[in-house]
Write an enzyme that holds these catalytic residues in place. Structure first.
Site: not given
Ligand SMILES: Cc1ncc(COP(=O)(O)O)c(C=O)c1O
Length: 403
Positions: A145, A230, A259
């Site tokens: 994700f 990530d 976040k």
């Molecule tokens: C690992 C990871 N990458 C990217 C994102 C996407 O972040 P955003 O919702 O701020 O676009 C999330 C959101 O849950 C995430 O958990």
């Protein structure tokens, strides 16, 4: 004159009428919050054991972060990157130092930072690795994700996130998470990066086999491929270390952060890497009106300041052990499996007993907020300011729900 809603049901009906239903929130309408606690419109108090999917690692309204935001609000909030601000340099210096890297590219949301990492990997591949134009490939993990843009959902294997958003962006190869042989087999001369979550959050706090991250590091180095971590959900203290990669002593080429970087106040994300990688961007080749804005930079710098003390990482380690021990006692008593790193737990409820969604409803009735993910799993990720007593409250609520 439209009437002002007061009760939970009035607020929920209004939202159901006027808000696009791309979420299905639990029936609680939050009006105030402080630390690990939120208060709803009817005065009910709940322990927040989700913490905005780790965007609230430092709790709601952390005084240091609110003070940084307040003082910045009175001075300067936005310049665009057409001009310098007095906040951006200090923020990027401090964040790069925390990560042990040379450069920062600030963005806003997590998905934008992931997009930025994809773009920088491709550009690096063409300019530095000599991949023929238009041929770059990126290996990603099953169960990933990384956000919701059309490119990112193109390589999601979750049908709800993926389906009906084509045509999809090509150039991605999916391999099983934690399988080093499959990863090695997927890498070709055209591969520019391996993009992974060190622990898959949305997937249900899925922890790869011990040593896998180190093997990925060794493999990517050997094959001249960027390792892009990530750490949007796993990073910034959640797992008991600054980055989840630290748990294996691994330093990726690129960190993708978001976040908690915005302190739960403003969206702040960033890609952090060395000049060899981020240096491929030139003026105009990438950008964002709000990325690196003074308000976000001031809050982000205060977040880095909190992490630099090591206090939150230590709390996550210590209290995470308490949480894990309590959750493990529930295995075989309504819980099928538990995966825990720091203050981050994926709890698989026995499927015959109830769904994760039902468990979340029942925990809400017990005064604890969590979020289900994938069928019978719930995620427990309280703010790192939570106390041992509050961990006890979460565990008691879960025990009550499972009986
Ligand atoms: C690992 C990871 N990458 C990217 C994102 C996407 O972040 P955003 O919702 O701020 O676009 C999330 C959101 O849950 C995430 O958990």
């Amino acid at each position: 004159m439209p009437t002002t809603p007061h009760t939970t049901s009035e607020h929920v009906s209004l939202a159901e009428q006027w808000v696009a239903s791309n979420y299905s929130p639990l029936e609680v309408v939050i009006a105030h919050a402080e630390g690990a606690w939120v208060t709803d419109v009817e005065g009910g108090r709940y322990l927040d054991a989700l913490a905005g999917y780790s965007a609230l690692n430092f709790g709601h309204l952390h005084p240091t972060l609110v003070a940084a935001a307040r003082s910045q609000l009175d001075r300067l909030t936005l310049t665009s990157r057409a001009f310098h601000s007095d906040q951006l340099g200090p923020f990027c210096r401090d964040l790069a130092t925390l990560a042990g890297k040379e450069l920062v590219l600030p963005m806003n949301t997590g998905a934008e930072a992931v997009e930025t990492a994809i773009k920088v990997s491709r550009k690096w591949g063409y300019e530095r690795k000599g991949v023929p134009d238009g041929r770059a490939r990126i290996v990603v993990m099953a169960g990933n994700f990384h956000g919701r843009t059309t490119t990112i959902v193109s390589f999601s294997d979750d049908p709800i996130a993926h389906d009906e958003y084509g045509p999809y962006t090509p150039g991605f190869d999916i391999v099983p998470f934690g399988d080093i042989e499959a990863l090695e087999a997927a890498i070709t001369d055209e591969t520019v990066a391996v993009l992974l979550e060190p622990i898959q959050g949305e997937g249900g706090v899925i922890i790869p086999p011990d040593g896998w991250l180190r093997e990925v590091r060794e493999l990517t180095r050997r094959r001249g491929v960027l390792m892009v971590a990530d750490e949007i959900q796993s990073g910034l203290g959640r797992t008991g270390s600054t980055f989840a990669c630290d748990l294996e002593g691994v330093v990726p080429d690129v960190y993708v952060l978001g976040k908690a970087l915005g302190g739960g106040i403003v969206p702040v994300s960033a890609v952090v890497a060395d000049r060899e990688v981020l240096g491929v961007f030139t003026p105009g080749s990438h950008g964002s009106t709000f990325g690196g804005n003074p308000l976000g930079a001031a809050v982000g710098r205060a977040v880095v300041g909190l992490l630099a003390t090591g206090e939150f990482q230590e709390r996550a380690r210590r209290l995470g052990a308490v949480l894990e021990a309590g959750l493990r006692e529930l295995v075989g008593r309504g819980v099928e499996a538990v995966r825990c790193r720091g203050l981050w737990a994926g709890v698989d409820i026995e499927p015959g007993l109830m769904t994760g969604r039902e468990a979340s409803h029942r925990l809400l009735e017990q005064g604890v907020l969590v979020k289900d993910t994938h069928g019978s799993t719930i995620r427990i990720a309280p703010p790192l300011v939570v106390t041992e007593v509050e961990i006890g409250i979460i565990l008691d609520a879960l025990r009550a729900v499972l009986h």
